[in-house]
Write a protein that holds these residues in place. Sequence first.
Motif, PDB file in Angstrom:
ATOM      1  N   LEU A  69       0.845  -1.202   0.000  1.00  0.00           N
ATOM      2  CA  LEU A  69       0.000   0.000   0.000  1.00  0.00           C
ATOM      3  C   LEU A  69       0.883   1.257   0.000  1.00  0.00           C
ATOM      4  CD1 LEU A  69      -2.766  -0.975   2.595  1.00  0.00           C
ATOM      5  CD2 LEU A  69      -3.192  -0.212   0.242  1.00  0.00           C
ATOM      6  N   LEU A  70       1.869   1.254   0.853  1.00  0.00           N
ATOM      7  CA  LEU A  70       2.722   2.429   0.974  1.00  0.00           C
ATOM      8  C   LEU A  70       3.463   2.709  -0.332  1.00  0.00           C
ATOM      9  CD1 LEU A  70       4.619   3.443   4.098  1.00  0.00           C
ATOM     10  CD2 LEU A  70       5.772   3.668   1.928  1.00  0.00           C
ATOM     11  N   ASP A  80       1.610  12.194   1.224  1.00  0.00           N
ATOM     12  CA  ASP A  80       0.863  12.439   2.459  1.00  0.00           C
ATOM     13  C   ASP A  80       0.161  11.176   2.946  1.00  0.00           C
ATOM     14  OD1 ASP A  80       1.701  14.966   2.123  1.00  0.00           O
ATOM     15  OD2 ASP A  80      -0.201  15.723   1.345  1.00  0.00           O
ATOM     16  N   HIS A  81      -0.496  10.499   2.015  1.00  0.00           N
ATOM     17  CA  HIS A  81      -1.165   9.255   2.381  1.00  0.00           C
ATOM     18  C   HIS A  81      -0.149   8.213   2.844  1.00  0.00           C
ATOM     19  CE1 HIS A  81      -4.339  11.162   0.020  1.00  0.00           C
ATOM     20  NE2 HIS A  81      -5.175  10.383   0.679  1.00  0.00           N
ATOM     21  N   TYR A  95      11.344  -2.798   6.061  1.00  0.00           N
ATOM     22  CA  TYR A  95      10.834  -2.613   4.699  1.00  0.00           C
ATOM     23  C   TYR A  95       9.979  -1.359   4.610  1.00  0.00           C
ATOM     24  CZ  TYR A  95      12.333  -7.332   3.678  1.00  0.00           C
ATOM     25  OH  TYR A  95      13.095  -8.448   3.476  1.00  0.00           O
ATOM     26  N   LEU A  96       9.112  -1.206   5.626  1.00  0.00           N
ATOM     27  CA  LEU A  96       8.219  -0.055   5.602  1.00  0.00           C
ATOM     28  C   LEU A  96       9.012   1.239   5.757  1.00  0.00           C
ATOM     29  CD1 LEU A  96       5.220  -0.295   5.165  1.00  0.00           C
ATOM     30  CD2 LEU A  96       4.871   0.301   7.557  1.00  0.00           C
ATOM     31  N   TYR A  97       9.974   1.219   6.689  1.00  0.00           N
ATOM     32  CA  TYR A  97      10.839   2.389   6.854  1.00  0.00           C
ATOM     33  C   TYR A  97      11.531   2.723   5.537  1.00  0.00           C
ATOM     34  CZ  TYR A  97      10.782   3.188  11.944  1.00  0.00           C
ATOM     35  OH  TYR A  97      10.434   3.547  13.217  1.00  0.00           O
ATOM     36  N   THR A  98      12.120   1.698   4.924  1.00  0.00           N
ATOM     37  CA  THR A  98      12.892   1.942   3.704  1.00  0.00           C
ATOM     38  C   THR A  98      12.025   2.533   2.598  1.00  0.00           C
ATOM     39  OG1 THR A  98      14.275   0.080   4.284  1.00  0.00           O
ATOM     40  CG2 THR A  98      14.447   0.882   2.037  1.00  0.00           C
ATOM     41  N   GLY A 103      10.378   7.139  -0.564  1.00  0.00           N
ATOM     42  CA  GLY A 103       9.301   8.047  -0.977  1.00  0.00           C
ATOM     43  C   GLY A 103       9.698   9.496  -0.714  1.00  0.00           C
ATOM     44  N   PHE A 104      10.188   9.758   0.479  1.00  0.00           N
ATOM     45  CA  PHE A 104      10.631  11.117   0.810  1.00  0.00           C
ATOM     46  C   PHE A 104      11.686  11.593  -0.178  1.00  0.00           C
ATOM     47  CE2 PHE A 104       9.432  10.721   5.580  1.00  0.00           C
ATOM     48  CZ  PHE A 104       8.238  11.410   5.365  1.00  0.00           C
TER      49      PHE A 104
END
Length: 633
Positions: A69-70, A80-81, A95-98, A103-104
């Motif tokens: 999703l991310l 933002d989402h 994984y989510l952090y990466t 994204g940033f």
Amino acid sequence: MIISAVPTITLNLQYHSSNPHSNSNDPYLRKNVISLLLKNRRNPKHVQPIHGHAIKTGISQDPFVAFELLRQYCKLNSIDHATKLFHCTQNPNVYLYTSLIDGFVSFGFYTDAINLFGQMVRGHVLADSYAVTAVLKACVLQRALGRGREVHGLVFKRGLCLDRSIALKLVELYGKCGVLEDAWKMFDEMPERDVVACTVMMGSCFDCGMVEEAVGVFNEMRSRDTVCWTLMIDGLVRNGEFNRGLEMFREMQVKGVRPNEVTFVCVLSACSQLGALELGRWIHAYLCKCDVKVNWFVAGALINMYSRCGDIDEAQVLFDEVKVKDVSTYNSMIRGLAMHGKSIEAVELFREMLMQRVRPNGITFVGVLNACSHGGLVVLGWEIFHSMKTVHGIEPEVEHYGCMVDILGRVGRLEEAFDFILRMGGQADDKMLCSLLSACKIYRNIEIGEKVAKLLTEHSGIDSGSFIMLSNFYASLGRWNNAAEVREKMEKGGMIKEPGCSSIEVNNAIHEFLSGDLRHPDRKRIYEKLEELNYLTKLEGYSPATEVALHDLDVEQKELALSVHSERLAICYGLISTQPFTKLRVGKNLRICDDCHAMIKLIAKITRRKIVVRDRNRFHHFENGDCSCNDYW
DNA sequence: ATAGGGTTAG
């Protein structure tokens, strides 16, 4: 802070701890949601409903689901989402952090990326090589050497230094931040140094201006691909070695390596900086033959090349041929028109762009304001400058203020221009001050000129060009002592006057001349021609304006110093080596001096040639004793 | 089971 700017999402995101039926381990649900996401990838509106579905079914906390999703949010430009989702996920894994760090980075939020990495480390989520490369990317783009070193330290402790991707990013970081020794150290310790690693190292050398070191790496390589050749050409061109860049391009062809569109963009950039029109035309034809797609980048490069090589009409033809024009296509053309003194056309094109609903950016305004300045369009310039913020929501930057100073200075509204500078406080840059000083010189306004000169002297970022300007200003008032003082100060500061260099293209070869250059094989005929023209122009009433020669020499010496300015040598060579009436195109790296300007006007008249000179600022089209710049530049 | 490569102008 990005987090606080997150708009309210229409979904109910209060789900994580209170969800009554948490199915976060259900492999069937997980598979279902992920395949939904992948199947609908092309539909930009798909993520939110699927996200909602995931929440309803209680699978949204599943690491794989959250990850996918991310990623999709990031791909759809919904940072933002993505951020919100991240914060609603319990115990986000590496994984989510990466992916959020990535994204940033892709949104240019480098500081957020670096901070998030810090948060991860503090939260005892073990960083792996993927997370490290992601944060290093941010450090590279932000030129955050200190933070990068911290990451390096961490990596070192964890024994990850031998990881290829990490090592490569560190080489790049150190190169981009100007500490080449550290880049070398990383590179030398790499277990395998293949094409990619060598390419990165070459890039680092070029970033630090170490051309020969880059060439060294290149020569040591066993095999070289298109990217590597392209970087070589680009690096040479970026470091001012245009002819060597072009040589590389030829060598690349000899070696049978196919150029791609990036290669052509770099080669075209070399042509435009050299003013090599014939070669540029050839490259244009060649890239069509190579089946290279003329995408917006190539189109922009071609328009730049034609306009910077003096053929604004051909640039226009190309511009008209581009079917889908984006902001950069317009920017190239507007800038080209401005450089050629076609102010009205440039402003009209700007209007046309707005009509076509193409959104201008900061660079567009530099171009169009430049056009106003070259055309003396004060009122229009003001209007457009104001519209930047009020109509287009673009905050004017230093360059735009600089354009306004230029516009006001050009028409002699020196007080207002000076006011502008004062109102900017410490923000005024040396370019701006120079432009006003040049105006003061032309309007012979000593009072304001002195004030500007004072500011310029105190300015920290003053370069050799500004020193020369300052010295010229004093010299034009006959104040030799001040002029000499400035020059002395400049030399004491270890600054060397950038040598004047002019080039002319004859029969597909670029001939370069320095001031007083004796290296050309045809030097004898060139200097004979120069003497002849000196004689003829004096008959036409030309008298050398010895004030522009800085040195405190006697008159005869000054005349001599002036008469061998590089542009004159280039023109003389053009005259003796081309058919009568052929248009001459000369490129010069510095601004043309008053004296050469006056002289070339007469040369154009006497020889009945059209002579186009591109100096650092703009084009001068000399014809029949006049110049398109109307003697203001 | 989830991911990363080197080259592109003002």
